[in-house]
Scaffold this active site. Structure first.
Site, mmCIF file in Angstrom:
data_model
loop_
_atom_site.group_PDB
_atom_site.id
_atom_site.type_symbol
_atom_site.label_atom_id
_atom_site.label_comp_id
_atom_site.label_asym_id
_atom_site.label_seq_id
_atom_site.Cartn_x
_atom_site.Cartn_y
_atom_site.Cartn_z
ATOM 1 N N TYR A 1 6.426 4.669 10.735
ATOM 2 C CA TYR A 1 7.477 3.267 10.522
ATOM 3 C C TYR A 1 7.786 3.152 9.158
ATOM 4 C CZ TYR A 1 2.552 2.976 9.377
ATOM 5 O OH TYR A 1 1.998 2.779 8.246
ATOM 6 N N HIS B 1 -1.736 3.931 5.741
ATOM 7 C CA HIS B 1 -2.797 2.669 6.415
ATOM 8 C C HIS B 1 -4.402 2.982 6.443
ATOM 9 C CE1 HIS B 1 -5.502 -0.591 8.415
ATOM 10 N NE2 HIS B 1 -5.633 -0.083 9.212
ATOM 11 N N ARG C 1 0.608 -1.315 0.245
ATOM 12 C CA ARG C 1 -0.389 -0.183 -0.091
ATOM 13 C C ARG C 1 1.096 1.288 -0.005
ATOM 14 N NH1 ARG C 1 -0.251 2.295 4.850
ATOM 15 N NH2 ARG C 1 0.505 0.139 6.978
#
Length: 383
Positions: free
Chosen positions: A290, A281, A277
């Site tokens: 991250y 998210h 992706r």
């Protein structure tokens, strides 16, 4: 002592990142069944591949538009699928019209292929609907926000299909498979593993379609499983296949094989589509906390749209006029989505009762009556 993970399987790939189409295994870096899977999409020539490209381009533009609308305060939240278009469009084209799909909340590409209007998807994210569409209209069920909850639903539906005599009859227009969509993070949920167990024991006609996009929000896939996700299939008594999720042809072929197997009565298959992706998210997440820029750039080089475009251009399957037309059509879609979202009206409060049960229920009727009375008597500022 750390667990011993099984040797990784070479993913099925029929279209390389540079746009080269494969028809057979030429070295150890290609899947041993490349030829078999390539044969399942032999009929996908230039015309069909242009259609796959158009689907992916339209889904990406829809996704970009929805992200912008959320940033402008028009949507409460948005879950992007940019980067996963090949996995979803390929899966959609690998299914038969009568097959049923149980999605997560990110299956915008599958929704598009199944004929769900993008504005129906956005009704949910705007809070203008509890669902947005009738699942029976598209054999595409409602989005599920509870992680993994749709897999027991899918398995139960598939077991019902078995009992209705819609599996293994040899009638290709009638036999039915069920696709259960989930992500790598959901693979850690108890409900997902229970669904896999039931499907294996009862040979339910399910294609478990895992889009492994590398991250369960901020938890990398390596922290979710010590073994490749498709390798778990053996423990549930079903085959597992890993496929290049950025390769629309390979995904279509693998899903077609798994769905054919399910319809024949041979049981379920676990398909792991390895993809990425490109966005966070959801719009409430910051992936920069991250993920590294280097990782993101390495995946941009595997862009699913770019590889189809490279193939079409290299083989004279499409020219500038085609790609210009697709961009123009996607601009029209973007304008329609913007206009449609802003014109959405709030639903009537009592509409929450409309589809609670298939038939009239006395408890629902009494609660509707109470709310109607309250709305009629309470002042506007008290609501």
């Amino acid at each position: 002592m750390p667990p011993v993970a099984p040797a990784p399987q070479v993913p099925v790939q029929l279209l390389s990142p540079s746009g080269v189409r494969r028809s057979r295994q030429t070295d150890e870096h290609e899947h041993p069944e490349t030829e078999r899977y390539a044969g399942l999409v032999d009929e996908v020539g230039h015309e069909q591949l242009r259609a796959r490209y158009r689907d992916m381009a339209m889904v990406r533009r829809f996704d970009v538009e929805a992200t912008a609308l959320q940033r402008q305060g028009e949507l409460a939240l948005w879950a992007s699928c940019t980067g996963q278009e090949a996995a979803q469009v390929g899966a959609g084209h690998g299914l038969a019209p009568q097959d049923h799909v149980f999605p997560t909340y990110r299956e915008h590409g599958l929704a598009w292929v199944r004929g769900v209007d993008p504005l129906q998807v956005l009704q949910l994210y705007r809070g203008a609907s509890h669902g947005g569409w009738d699942p029976s209209d598209h054999a595409f069920h409602l989005y599920t926000l509870v992680i993994g909850a749709q897999l027991p639903h899918a398995t139960g539906y598939a077991m019902g299909v078995q009992r209705d005599g819609l599996v293994g009859t040899g009638d290709r227009g009638r036999d039915t498979a069920v696709m259960a969509c989930f992500g790598d993070g959901a693979s850690s949920q108890g409900e997902v593993n229970e669904a896999l167990s039931w499907a294996g024991v009862f040979s339910a006609p399910v294609v478990f379609f895992c889009q492994n996009n590398g991250w369960a929000i901020s938890a990398p896939a390596s922290r979710q499983s010590a073994a490749p996700l498709h390798a778990r299939a053996a423990g549930f008594g079903m085959p597992g296949v890993q496929v290049d999720g950025n390769d629309v042809l390979a995904v279509e072929a693998v899903v077609r094989a798994a769905a054919d197997r399910a319809r024949s009565g041979a049981g379920p298959t676990l398909v792991e589509a390895v993809t990425y992706r490109m966005n966070a998210h959801t719009t409430s997440d910051d992936a920069g906390r991250y993920r590294t820029r280097e990782e993101e750039e390495s995946w941009r080089a595997k862009d699913p749209l770019a590889r189809v475009e490279a193939h079409l251009r290299a083989t004279d399957g499409a020219d500038d006029a085609f790609f210009d037309a697709v961009r123009e059509e996607s601009d029209e879609l973007g304008a329609r989505v913007r206009r449609g979202v802003r014109e959405m009206s709030d639903p009537a409060p009592t509409s929450m009762f409309d589809h609670a049960y298939a038939a009239e229920h006395p408890l629902v009727a009494s609660e509707r009556a109470w709310l109607e009375t309250w709305l009629a008597t309470e002042p506007e500022e008290a609501r």
